[in-house]
Design a protein around this motif. Structure first.
Motif, PDB file in Angstrom:
ATOM      1  N   TYR A  87      34.714 -10.573 -18.262  1.00 30.52           N
ATOM      2  CA  TYR A  87      33.896 -11.584 -17.700  1.00 30.52           C
ATOM      3  C   TYR A  87      32.484 -11.316 -18.009  1.00 30.52           C
ATOM      4  O   TYR A  87      31.589 -11.836 -17.228  1.00 30.52           O
ATOM      5  CB  TYR A  87      34.168 -11.671 -16.015  1.00 30.52           C
ATOM      6  CG  TYR A  87      35.380 -11.899 -15.637  1.00 30.52           C
ATOM      7  CD1 TYR A  87      35.772 -13.288 -15.579  1.00 30.52           C
ATOM      8  CD2 TYR A  87      36.447 -10.791 -15.403  1.00 30.52           C
ATOM      9  CE1 TYR A  87      37.251 -13.545 -15.061  1.00 30.52           C
ATOM     10  CE2 TYR A  87      37.841 -11.222 -15.240  1.00 30.52           C
ATOM     11  CZ  TYR A  87      38.164 -12.359 -15.079  1.00 30.52           C
ATOM     12  OH  TYR A  87      39.597 -12.991 -14.856  1.00 30.52           O
ATOM     13  N   GLY A  88      32.186 -10.524 -18.855  1.00 27.58           N
ATOM     14  CA  GLY A  88      30.766 -10.528 -19.194  1.00 27.58           C
ATOM     15  C   GLY A  88      29.760  -9.798 -18.136  1.00 27.58           C
ATOM     16  O   GLY A  88      30.144  -8.899 -17.539  1.00 27.58           O
ATOM     17  N   ILE A  89      28.733 -10.326 -18.051  1.00 26.08           N
ATOM     18  CA  ILE A  89      27.714 -10.164 -17.160  1.00 26.08           C
ATOM     19  C   ILE A  89      28.261  -9.973 -15.581  1.00 26.08           C
ATOM     20  O   ILE A  89      28.078  -8.994 -14.820  1.00 26.08           O
ATOM     21  CB  ILE A  89      26.159 -10.692 -17.186  1.00 26.08           C
ATOM     22  CG1 ILE A  89      25.318  -9.921 -16.489  1.00 26.08           C
ATOM     23  CG2 ILE A  89      26.432 -11.991 -16.859  1.00 26.08           C
ATOM     24  CD1 ILE A  89      25.017  -8.418 -16.637  1.00 26.08           C
ATOM     25  N   LEU A  90      28.738 -10.737 -15.401  1.00 21.89           N
ATOM     26  CA  LEU A  90      29.716 -11.113 -13.881  1.00 21.89           C
ATOM     27  C   LEU A  90      30.388  -9.752 -13.867  1.00 21.89           C
ATOM     28  O   LEU A  90      30.421  -9.129 -12.787  1.00 21.89           O
ATOM     29  CB  LEU A  90      30.246 -12.234 -13.991  1.00 21.89           C
ATOM     30  CG  LEU A  90      31.141 -12.323 -12.717  1.00 21.89           C
ATOM     31  CD1 LEU A  90      30.062 -12.513 -11.338  1.00 21.89           C
ATOM     32  CD2 LEU A  90      32.066 -13.680 -12.672  1.00 21.89           C
ATOM     33  N   GLY A  91      31.282  -9.304 -14.822  1.00 19.62           N
ATOM     34  CA  GLY A  91      32.105  -8.332 -14.733  1.00 19.62           C
ATOM     35  C   GLY A  91      31.486  -6.915 -14.408  1.00 19.62           C
ATOM     36  O   GLY A  91      31.878  -6.126 -13.446  1.00 19.62           O
ATOM     37  N   TYR A  92      30.355  -6.911 -15.051  1.00 20.81           N
ATOM     38  CA  TYR A  92      29.522  -5.456 -15.129  1.00 20.81           C
ATOM     39  C   TYR A  92      28.831  -5.627 -13.827  1.00 20.81           C
ATOM     40  O   TYR A  92      28.788  -4.336 -13.260  1.00 20.81           O
ATOM     41  CB  TYR A  92      28.739  -5.408 -16.423  1.00 20.81           C
ATOM     42  CG  TYR A  92      29.364  -5.195 -17.549  1.00 20.81           C
ATOM     43  CD1 TYR A  92      30.285  -3.852 -17.709  1.00 20.81           C
ATOM     44  CD2 TYR A  92      29.435  -6.167 -18.622  1.00 20.81           C
ATOM     45  CE1 TYR A  92      30.918  -3.908 -19.081  1.00 20.81           C
ATOM     46  CE2 TYR A  92      30.036  -5.989 -19.905  1.00 20.81           C
ATOM     47  CZ  TYR A  92      30.789  -4.671 -19.951  1.00 20.81           C
ATOM     48  OH  TYR A  92      31.673  -4.517 -21.205  1.00 20.81           O
ATOM     49  N   SER A  97      28.875  -3.100  -7.859  1.00 23.73           N
ATOM     50  CA  SER A  97      28.671  -3.294  -6.462  1.00 23.73           C
ATOM     51  C   SER A  97      28.853  -2.424  -5.869  1.00 23.73           C
ATOM     52  O   SER A  97      29.554  -1.346  -6.104  1.00 23.73           O
ATOM     53  CB  SER A  97      29.494  -4.668  -6.381  1.00 23.73           C
ATOM     54  OG  SER A  97      29.105  -5.648  -7.069  1.00 23.73           O
ATOM     55  N   ARG A  98      28.351  -2.407  -4.390  1.00 24.88           N
ATOM     56  CA  ARG A  98      28.772  -1.411  -3.595  1.00 24.88           C
ATOM     57  C   ARG A  98      30.073  -1.298  -3.142  1.00 24.88           C
ATOM     58  O   ARG A  98      30.530   0.029  -3.173  1.00 24.88           O
ATOM     59  CB  ARG A  98      27.727  -1.679  -2.510  1.00 24.88           C
ATOM     60  CG  ARG A  98      27.581  -0.510  -1.294  1.00 24.88           C
ATOM     61  CD  ARG A  98      26.779  -0.688  -0.084  1.00 24.88           C
ATOM     62  NE  ARG A  98      27.179  -1.785   0.393  1.00 24.88           N
ATOM     63  CZ  ARG A  98      27.831  -1.898   1.356  1.00 24.88           C
ATOM     64  NH1 ARG A  98      28.489  -0.746   2.086  1.00 24.88           N
ATOM     65  NH2 ARG A  98      28.254  -3.037   2.299  1.00 24.88           N
ATOM     66  N   THR A 219      21.515  -1.423 -11.271  1.00 22.41           N
ATOM     67  CA  THR A 219      22.381  -2.222 -12.074  1.00 22.41           C
ATOM     68  C   THR A 219      22.640  -3.543 -11.569  1.00 22.41           C
ATOM     69  O   THR A 219      22.794  -4.695 -12.172  1.00 22.41           O
ATOM     70  CB  THR A 219      23.300  -1.303 -12.887  1.00 22.41           C
ATOM     71  OG1 THR A 219      22.910  -0.236 -13.435  1.00 22.41           O
ATOM     72  CG2 THR A 219      24.154  -2.290 -13.712  1.00 22.41           C
ATOM     73  N   CYS A 220      23.192  -3.532 -10.479  1.00 17.52           N
ATOM     74  CA  CYS A 220      23.768  -4.616  -9.678  1.00 17.52           C
ATOM     75  C   CYS A 220      22.779  -5.591  -9.405  1.00 17.52           C
ATOM     76  O   CYS A 220      23.115  -6.747  -9.492  1.00 17.52           O
ATOM     77  CB  CYS A 220      24.200  -3.995  -8.238  1.00 17.52           C
ATOM     78  SG  CYS A 220      25.226  -5.219  -7.244  1.00 17.52           S
ATOM     79  N   HIS A 221      21.492  -5.090  -8.816  1.00 20.20           N
ATOM     80  CA  HIS A 221      20.382  -6.139  -8.766  1.00 20.20           C
ATOM     81  C   HIS A 221      20.114  -6.906  -9.917  1.00 20.20           C
ATOM     82  O   HIS A 221      20.092  -8.021 -10.113  1.00 20.20           O
ATOM     83  CB  HIS A 221      19.211  -5.445  -8.286  1.00 20.20           C
ATOM     84  CG  HIS A 221      18.051  -6.321  -8.029  1.00 20.20           C
ATOM     85  ND1 HIS A 221      18.082  -7.205  -6.900  1.00 20.20           N
ATOM     86  CD2 HIS A 221      16.817  -6.425  -8.719  1.00 20.20           C
ATOM     87  CE1 HIS A 221      16.830  -8.145  -7.108  1.00 20.20           C
ATOM     88  NE2 HIS A 221      16.150  -7.624  -8.044  1.00 20.20           N
TER      89      HIS A 221
END
Length: 338
Positions: A87-92, A97-98, A219-221
């Motif tokens: 899923y690209g950037i969404l997947g990473y 995520s926490r 990274t999540c932000h």
């Protein structure tokens, strides 16, 4: 003013699922030309990560894949290979995520980035969490395939996020048991119930608050900001295409040209053509799709003679409409109406 009722011709998505299908079937010796036949896509398109396609193109590849493999359980197999990185950037961003809940809510809030054919939701009932897939409105002959792909890919994502082989509590599916129904329990390791009201993947609710092993707030932000930009870009292109379709649907009798549409939408013809090129389509293709959509509605829902339907679609000759409809659907307007 009317609006296209065919969601598969309006919605945009990325190439990640098609790329997975091609890689999987290539290993079985299926040539990519057969998979892409009739989709308007070529092999080099898959080397362009930011290329956007319509769901109607993806559905054509899925139909081709089923025809090539004759494997009724193909949706199950592909879903179990649909890892979160696809899923690209969404997947990473999900991986960073926490908690599992944060990751799933991030994804479900951005269905365009997921490329889903369903309305997806995360629900909780006591100690059970449920990923629910409702409102499938696409190609009915691919409902089983798309539901299997959706539910098993959700399971794969949950497993990838947690880094462990989670076994669902149960799986509910909205269709009757298919011929390959016995394979479900073998592949998923959980009870399966058919003819339910929706697709439901149920698992232990305690997993929702489990910290993810790859969580990283920075990274999540950063990933979230990129997701928001990509989501806005997809939505903007979708809106422009919708505006063109919406205008055409109400002005087909005028045989509207792109110049006419651009003037009515207060945009330049060059800008609209550039938008369409980025979406891997053309004005003529959009015009044909709107005409086909409206023709099907008029044939199914009215008793209008064929020649009047041709007029409403902007054809000066009924024979031209008959020829076009045969090309679009593989059958005559009269046969379709039966």
């Amino acid at each position: 003013m009317g609006q296209s009722t065919l969601p598969e011709e309006r919605t945009l998505t990325t190439l990640h699922t098609i790329a997975l299908a091609m890689d999987t079937l290539a290993a079985s010796g299926v040539p990519y030309e057969r998979l892409l036949a009739g989709s308007g896509l070529v092999r080099s398109d898959l080397d362009t990560p930011d290329k956007l396609i319509r769901h109607t193109q993806e559905l054509r590849v899925f139909a081709n894949a089923l025809a090539c493999t004759r494997d009724p359980a193909l949706g199950l197999s592909l879903g179990l290979r649909m890892h979160v990185s696809a899923y690209g950037i969404l997947g990473y961003t999900m991986l960073a995520s926490r908690t599992l809940r944060d990751a799933l809510e991030l994804a479900l809030a951005r269905p365009i980035l997921l490329g889903t054919y369903f309305n997806l939701s995360l629900e909780r009932d006591g100690d059970e969490a449920r990923l629910v897939a409702r409102d499938y409105r696409y190609a009915p002959e691919l409902e089983t395939f798309n539901t299997e792909l959706c539910m098993t890919s959700l399971l794969t994502v949950v497993r990838d996020l947690l880094g462990e082989p989670v076994t669902p509590r149960r799986l509910l599916l909205p269709f009757a048991p298919p011929a390959h129904a016995a394979l479900y329990a073998d592949k998923l390791g959980c009870p399966v119930r058919f003819e339910a009201g929706a697709g439901v993947l149920a698992f232990d609710a305690a997993l929702l608050d489990r910290p993810l092993p790859l969580a990283d707030p920075v990274t999540c932000h950063s990933g979230l900001q990129q997701c928001l930009k990509l989501d806005a870009r997809l939505s903007d292109r979708h809106d422009v295409l919708e505006q063109i379709r919406d205008h055409l649907d109400g002005h087909l009798r005028e045989s509207a040209t792109l110049h006419c549409v651009a003037r009515r939408l207060h945009r330049s013809e060059r800008t609209l053509r550039r938008h369409l090129q980025r979406l891997n389509t053309s004005y003529q293709r959009v015009l044909d799709e709107v005409r086909y959509d409206k023709a099907r509605r008029l044939l199914a829902d009215t008793d209008l003679p064929i020649y009047l339907i041709a007029e409403q679609l902007g054809y000066s000759e009924t024979a031209s409409f008959r020829h076009a409809f045969q090309r679009w659907s593989g059958q005559s307007p009269s046969l379709y109406r039966r």
